[in-house]
Design an enzyme around this catalytic site. Sequence first.
Site, PDB file in Angstrom:
ATOM      1  N   CYS A 191      -4.140   1.770  -4.911  1.00 21.17           N
ATOM      2  CA  CYS A 191      -3.499   2.876  -4.189  1.00 21.17           C
ATOM      3  C   CYS A 191      -2.171   3.277  -4.823  1.00 21.17           C
ATOM      4  CB  CYS A 191      -3.302   2.499  -2.724  1.00 21.17           C
ATOM      5  SG  CYS A 191      -2.368   0.973  -2.511  1.00 21.17           S
TER       6      CYS A 191
ATOM      7  N   HIS B  24       0.888  -1.157   0.000  1.00 19.47           N
ATOM      8  CA  HIS B  24       0.000   0.000   0.000  1.00 19.47           C
ATOM      9  C   HIS B  24       0.925   1.206   0.000  1.00 19.47           C
ATOM     10  CE1 HIS B  24      -3.170   2.813   1.033  1.00 19.47           C
ATOM     11  NE2 HIS B  24      -2.390   3.261   1.999  1.00 19.47           N
TER      12      HIS B  24
END
Length: 189
Positions: free
Chosen positions: A116, A42
Amino acid sequence: MGWRKGRRRKKRSSGCEPVYLNVYDVSPTNGYSYWLGLGVYHSGVEVYGVEYAFGAHESSWSGIFEGEPKKCEGFKFRKRVMIGKTGMGESEVKAVMEELGGEYRGNAYNLISKNCNHFSNAASRRLTGKSIPAWVNRLAKFGMCCKCVVPPVRLDATMANTHRTINCDNMPTCQLPAYRETLEPHQYK
């Protein structure tokens, strides 16, 4: 947002504000796979002491949220990478994030094609003209080539739960509902 209260920031001259990529481990196996050039990560972009990231929810409003740098809930911080510097002021950065919110809507999140890391790359390019390191999103690139080996991911596995989202399309800035609750943005004040 309590974490910003009382924070003092040095004044920097225009064109000198650093932009960082904060990378987090999504899986405990990253401890091993990182050294092989793989991993599930992430990421978020940090500028002016705020980290911007992208997460999923079931509504068509922005999935971009802001938070405290290096502290994204649910992930283990791995490393901070200097991307470059921006000449934009804080209000200009906010405007870029609001504009990106139109493209990166919560219900558009896709682990392989719009995650992301894709957002972090788009934001980095807009702020500095530079891309994020390729290793951060390598697994998604591999997944595009080999869709048959990538398992399906439930939407709630990638939800942005209680972060403050970025305003887009003149909607009020709001808190994302937890998991399957689906309230319309106008219900938030």
